[in-house]
Design a protein around this motif. Structure first.
Motif, mmCIF file in Angstrom:
data_model
loop_
_atom_site.group_PDB
_atom_site.id
_atom_site.type_symbol
_atom_site.label_atom_id
_atom_site.label_comp_id
_atom_site.label_asym_id
_atom_site.label_seq_id
_atom_site.Cartn_x
_atom_site.Cartn_y
_atom_site.Cartn_z
ATOM 1 N N ARG A 96 -33.176 46.327 134.715
ATOM 2 C CA ARG A 96 -34.019 47.473 134.365
ATOM 3 C C ARG A 96 -33.568 48.105 133.047
ATOM 4 O O ARG A 96 -34.380 48.399 132.170
ATOM 5 C CB ARG A 96 -33.949 48.518 135.474
ATOM 6 C CG ARG A 96 -34.547 49.879 135.107
ATOM 7 C CD ARG A 96 -34.196 50.907 136.166
ATOM 8 N NE ARG A 96 -34.728 52.221 135.873
ATOM 9 C CZ ARG A 96 -34.031 53.196 135.263
ATOM 10 N NH1 ARG A 96 -32.794 52.971 134.867
ATOM 11 N NH2 ARG A 96 -34.576 54.379 135.051
ATOM 12 N N ALA A 97 -32.261 48.313 132.907
ATOM 13 C CA ALA A 97 -31.755 48.976 131.712
ATOM 14 C C ALA A 97 -32.041 48.131 130.468
ATOM 15 O O ALA A 97 -32.488 48.644 129.437
ATOM 16 C CB ALA A 97 -30.255 49.240 131.852
ATOM 17 N N ARG A 105 -35.906 48.242 129.707
ATOM 18 C CA ARG A 105 -36.422 49.515 129.194
ATOM 19 C C ARG A 105 -35.852 49.851 127.822
ATOM 20 O O ARG A 105 -36.566 50.293 126.930
ATOM 21 C CB ARG A 105 -36.094 50.628 130.191
ATOM 22 C CG ARG A 105 -36.836 50.416 131.500
ATOM 23 C CD ARG A 105 -37.323 51.709 132.062
ATOM 24 N NE ARG A 105 -38.336 51.457 133.082
ATOM 25 C CZ ARG A 105 -38.589 52.267 134.094
ATOM 26 N NH1 ARG A 105 -37.909 53.400 134.208
ATOM 27 N NH2 ARG A 105 -39.541 51.984 134.958
ATOM 28 N N LYS A 106 -34.559 49.638 127.684
ATOM 29 C CA LYS A 106 -33.921 49.922 126.393
ATOM 30 C C LYS A 106 -34.554 49.053 125.306
ATOM 31 O O LYS A 106 -34.826 49.529 124.198
ATOM 32 C CB LYS A 106 -32.418 49.635 126.486
ATOM 33 C CG LYS A 106 -31.668 49.677 125.172
ATOM 34 C CD LYS A 106 -30.969 51.005 124.957
ATOM 35 C CE LYS A 106 -30.231 51.032 123.633
ATOM 36 N NZ LYS A 106 -29.416 52.231 123.467
ATOM 37 N N TYR A 154 -38.152 50.210 124.646
ATOM 38 C CA TYR A 154 -38.074 51.502 123.954
ATOM 39 C C TYR A 154 -37.790 51.297 122.478
ATOM 40 O O TYR A 154 -38.263 52.053 121.624
ATOM 41 C CB TYR A 154 -36.966 52.347 124.589
ATOM 42 C CG TYR A 154 -36.858 53.745 124.023
ATOM 43 C CD1 TYR A 154 -37.618 54.789 124.543
ATOM 44 C CD2 TYR A 154 -35.987 54.037 122.964
ATOM 45 C CE1 TYR A 154 -37.521 56.069 124.042
ATOM 46 C CE2 TYR A 154 -35.889 55.318 122.456
ATOM 47 C CZ TYR A 154 -36.659 56.336 122.998
ATOM 48 O OH TYR A 154 -36.557 57.620 122.493
ATOM 49 N N ASN A 155 -37.034 50.263 122.176
ATOM 50 C CA ASN A 155 -36.663 49.987 120.789
ATOM 51 C C ASN A 155 -37.540 48.918 120.137
ATOM 52 O O ASN A 155 -37.148 48.295 119.150
ATOM 53 C CB ASN A 155 -35.188 49.588 120.715
ATOM 54 C CG ASN A 155 -34.275 50.787 120.908
ATOM 55 O OD1 ASN A 155 -34.123 51.611 120.015
ATOM 56 N ND2 ASN A 155 -33.715 50.915 122.102
ATOM 57 N N ILE A 178 -42.491 47.498 131.394
ATOM 58 C CA ILE A 178 -41.803 48.648 131.985
ATOM 59 C C ILE A 178 -42.051 48.734 133.486
ATOM 60 O O ILE A 178 -41.133 48.960 134.277
ATOM 61 C CB ILE A 178 -42.265 49.950 131.296
ATOM 62 C CG1 ILE A 178 -41.715 50.005 129.873
ATOM 63 C CG2 ILE A 178 -41.766 51.157 132.075
ATOM 64 C CD1 ILE A 178 -42.109 51.263 129.136
ATOM 65 N N GLN A 207 -32.641 59.043 128.309
ATOM 66 C CA GLN A 207 -33.878 59.289 127.554
ATOM 67 C C GLN A 207 -34.578 57.964 127.237
ATOM 68 O O GLN A 207 -35.796 57.878 127.258
ATOM 69 C CB GLN A 207 -33.556 60.024 126.238
ATOM 70 C CG GLN A 207 -33.102 61.469 126.423
ATOM 71 C CD GLN A 207 -34.229 62.397 126.814
ATOM 72 O OE1 GLN A 207 -35.334 62.279 126.329
ATOM 73 N NE2 GLN A 207 -33.958 63.315 127.735
ATOM 74 N N GLU A 208 -33.785 56.950 126.962
ATOM 75 C CA GLU A 208 -34.395 55.668 126.608
ATOM 76 C C GLU A 208 -34.798 54.858 127.844
ATOM 77 O O GLU A 208 -35.714 54.043 127.771
ATOM 78 C CB GLU A 208 -33.425 54.850 125.741
ATOM 79 C CG GLU A 208 -32.998 55.601 124.475
ATOM 80 C CD GLU A 208 -32.254 54.709 123.484
ATOM 81 O OE1 GLU A 208 -32.525 53.508 123.419
ATOM 82 O OE2 GLU A 208 -31.377 55.236 122.764
ATOM 83 N N LEU A 209 -34.088 55.077 128.940
ATOM 84 C CA LEU A 209 -34.366 54.261 130.132
ATOM 85 C C LEU A 209 -35.491 54.816 131.001
ATOM 86 O O LEU A 209 -36.070 54.097 131.810
ATOM 87 C CB LEU A 209 -33.104 54.127 130.989
ATOM 88 C CG LEU A 209 -31.906 53.436 130.341
ATOM 89 C CD1 LEU A 209 -30.850 53.132 131.383
ATOM 90 C CD2 LEU A 209 -32.338 52.157 129.633
ATOM 91 N N SER A 210 -35.785 56.101 130.853
ATOM 92 C CA SER A 210 -36.745 56.708 131.778
ATOM 93 C C SER A 210 -38.059 57.050 131.108
ATOM 94 O O SER A 210 -38.885 57.730 131.685
ATOM 95 C CB SER A 210 -36.140 57.985 132.351
ATOM 96 O OG SER A 210 -36.060 58.966 131.327
ATOM 97 N N PHE A 211 -38.220 56.590 129.894
ATOM 98 C CA PHE A 211 -39.457 56.983 129.175
ATOM 99 C C PHE A 211 -40.672 56.357 129.847
ATOM 100 O O PHE A 211 -40.551 55.427 130.637
ATOM 101 C CB PHE A 211 -39.380 56.569 127.695
ATOM 102 C CG PHE A 211 -39.693 55.133 127.430
ATOM 103 C CD1 PHE A 211 -40.855 54.764 126.739
ATOM 104 C CD2 PHE A 211 -38.863 54.140 127.877
ATOM 105 C CE1 PHE A 211 -41.127 53.430 126.499
ATOM 106 C CE2 PHE A 211 -39.136 52.815 127.633
ATOM 107 C CZ PHE A 211 -40.263 52.451 126.941
#
Lengths: 320, 320, 320, 320
Positions: A21-22, A25-26, A29-30, A54, C316-320
């Motif tokens: 998951r991390a 998402r990371k 996000y990037n 996501i 903040q980056e993982l839960s967006f």
């Protein structure tokens, strides 16, 4: 790097899903794309690969096991297997890979590295036996699961004035036995990294009895010998009303602890940062309470995991 | 009756302490004195007996095991042992006895009854195999403990696409296997009270595989055969990537569930009411959701525990 | 040093009993005598003191709370109180003291130190807000307890497509909120050490909704504001089907986690070693994964606890 | 009947997913098709309906909440809403409906019944306040969750010699308070179905104190009054070092207990059998330990849930 892949390999460990998951998402996000590879290196070679969004990692952080599945795949030790894997990665346009797993998984990542393909390893195994990190994902949860069993067994051991031999996982590493043993107030902890003498074990049990101690718990890492074998050998020194419990695979599953989820989230986030900077050939770890990256070649060749043996000595003084 | 005794006997079960607490408090509330007997019938014969006050049972309701300890004591099957026990009871002025335990404990209570001494039995065993009651103290907790292990094992079984054989306690009774199996979504539940055919088991596993099922969990009550033996026999029908877990004594301990504590409190309170009315030779139970007392002679001679076999049939339809 | 004392002070924390056990056993193993002081500094001044033997700390390692009890006692801030305390210690022949607790307890230890009496502090509080250590005894357990509640609440939040505001303990420190929030996949974590903007919080919730997200969990440390107040303020920005949960004291109790028991055992053992060497005026801690001792005056005057704010950014980056 | 539908409605309860699984599998096993309706009656009216296959309910038995989601939908009280719902059911060819939920859900099922549409109700709510059954799905899990909190709070209450007021869910029904209170050794249980006198409560607390009792736990069902209000009123009778805990929504979620999963499986299986026989207008329940069906009109009009008040009286004697 615009597109990365993730796979889990080796025995499953609680927190692997939190790491997936991390990473997912990371990366998203990037601005990166993420692909999940099912069944570890076997799925990599077979091309069992799919895009992760996501939502695919929503409601997964609390789940045990790995939703990308895992598999043993000794064929990845061959150059042929490795090249096929890289072929698949190239076919999907995946520019970097995160491998979550234990020792075997690291060797897979190392092989990719040697072929010039950027791979980052994340230590995920309940055994805590990976060099380059003080703690692996899953170790904390597994220790708590074993501890819960120890607490239950103590109820019975006390009620019946019995000696319990509790065999726990740990083929080469005594970490689970050590931590769960100290936390569970074990009388003896038998691990591969420390010798023991059956006659002294028997003597201590007898002394405890003589002092009025109700229960005796002996935690044995499977790497030393099986619980039943231990009980047989102990019997030569006296009748201690012994029972054996073999905790086995139970320690593998279950919802990860807070610490394992935080560790997995940190490792996952950091692995993405490394790939983003174009870095590969590394493995992530927690050393002295800091997240670090080490060279995977060096770590596997020269690193060696050592359990915290100060716990062994401490337990000798606390359980007498 | 002004003075009563309590003992726990046989395998410990979660909720025994809650029962001891209820008996002690209810009796003292109603003007009686209470004596605790350590180590079951062994302690009774040896005179290991002490007064219990309200504070002695404080902070005990949530504890697993039995703080009065338990022990096997086959000598109580002899008339000599029984008379010695009654002698001790008389010596302490104890006019009635509550025995908490399983089958063996009931036979001890029955023996006292036949000698004219008023004893009341309370069913306390994780196995749920006592006639005269639908549920025994400890069964609910043990089932939940096993269920927790099943949930953990499923994580690993799913992650690795494996078949797990899970051996659970239950020498003569399949109750734990049945309830935990249904609750854990087991594919097969193997119990002493129902026949099974290994070839059909293998066929169902294969069919599940073919349908894309990731895991297969088979719960086996130890009374049928051991988990390893089952795995060996199953292997004759194909390779199902089988692993074995032997859950064993873990199910015995732990903090009792709400239901077991409530059951224990009700049974304990009712046992005191019976003794207060001078009634003995009875065993307490929960039948059709009502607390009842049955004649202990009749129950042991004619009663027979039968697990809820409707669960077996239901599971066949739910796990296909 | 031949005789040492132990007291627990301030809010109870899971693992305090494990620390008392470790101190007691380690000291007795090394030939010292141990005295337990009930009710913290209040009991010290009142002389509520008793000898602890090995058996007194048996079956305690797994228990929440503190069996030496705790109490607030502001009177110990006065010189009069402190001198009375030292008088009692001298009366019992106690040559050194281990104080387990939080900030207030450390100040008590500091006062004794300033009077020349050797005291060693052990950080025991769920809040993790003690300088001189990365982790306090009880923090890991409390975080897991809160996490368990977050996991439960997510079930309901998902089933009903709701926003939950979860208020957790932490008057001045956001550690529990941060760790439980990251581990629980919280969408927002509101802590005293980081500013936040309600309009941005509302915007993120709305964006999640628009993306089809089923649940939203916001963890608020009580030091920032109460959960109900937060919900009121959030309401100004839209209707998010909000519910509030105030987890409160539940996080304080319960059986300590493996990590907290190991930490407590290490701290306890090390404190005894320090006193054995005649050292006082120190506080024990875990820094960079190593057990260390720091000067208690310096730690309290210049130390400052800082939560791991990298977790805030990661979330903040993982839960967006 | 060849095609049936399922919906969950009202507050979510642990075990709802186990019921959906049982209905789905039992129906498919018996040659029927199954449709899941999202978001309760709201989704029914909106036509948010999809086919459920065996794999859709795999790995769901252990999950809290409801994967069909739930929603409040007062509009279903209108004839217009009901007819729209039936229109949708007809559109999808769904011939019978299983409604899992509480009081409001039953009224929805009743409305369908009155329009001649065969509906079967299954009691799913943590509150246990449904007529026609001794136990509802979710009650056992919720009681255990509250009990776990009580056990934790007792650690702190004992360590600090405090009185805790614990507010638990239960708007009109005291079942959770009663069961968790008895199981948790509460000193007082305040429920809507039994009067209480604050002065007597205060007197009992004081008497316990005088006897040396360390803690006092008072469980209050929210339907009587809030925990804070109770604390305020109690304060008029003395200072008992009171703290308040409001357990709230935590009790709703979490993995269902063995008993709730078994109950849900039985209810689900039986509901399918009823629809298979073309029977509707019924609600399923467990009465006197037997699975039964009652007329839903009669049950809602004449039935009345009554908690087990014998527990109230028992607790008075056990907690004095």
């Amino acid at each position: 790097m615009k597109r990365i892949g993730i796979l889990t390999s080796g025995g499953d460990a609680p927190g692997m899903n939190a790491a997936i998951r991390a990473i997912t998402r990371k990366a998203i996000y990037n601005g990166m794309e993420v692909y999940g590879i099912n069944y570890g290196f076997a799925g990599l070679v077979a091309g069992d690969i799919r895009r992760l969004e996501i939502a695919d990692v929503g409601d997964k952080i609390q789940r045990g096991g790995t939703f990308l599945y895992s598999a043993r795949y000794p064929e990845f030790a061959t150059e042929e297997g490795q090249l096929k894997g890289i072929e698949q990665l190239n076919k999907f346009g995946i520019e970097g890979l995160v491998v979550i797993g234990g020792d075997g998984s690291y060797h897979g990542a190392l092989a990719l590295t040697r072929h010039g393909y950027p791979a980052v390893g994340i230590p995920g195994t309940i055994d805590n036996d990976i060099p380059g990190t003080d703690f692996t994902i899953g170790f904390d949860t597994a220790t708590n699961t074993i501890l819960d069993s120890l607490d239950r067994i103590r109820d019975t051991a006390t009620s019946h004035v019995r000696t319990f031999i509790i065999e726990v996982m740990g083929r080469d590493a005594g970490d689970i036995a050590l931590w769960a043993g100290v936390a569970g107030g074990a009388d003896e902890i038998i691990i591969p990294e420390h010798d023991f003498h059956m006659d002294k074990v028997a003597k201590r049990i007898q002394e405890g009895r003589d002092r009025g101690k109700k229960h005796c718990l002996i935690v044995v890492a499977e790497g030393v010998m099986g619980g039943n074998e231990f009980a047989e050998k102990l019997k030569e020194y006296g009748d201690f009303h012994t029972r054996v419990s073999i905790l086995g695979h139970v320690a593998r599953g279950g919802s990860p602890s807070a610490r394992d989820r935080v560790l997995a989230s940190k490792f996952g986030g950091f692995a993405v940062e490394l790939l983003q900077e174009g870095k590969g050939g590394l493995c992530v770890g927690m050393l002295d309470n800091k997240v670090v990256a080490s060279d995977i070649v060096d770590t596997l060749e020269n690193g060696q995991h050592q359990p915290d043996l100060s716990l062994y000595d401490l337990n000798q003084e606390l359980s007498f």
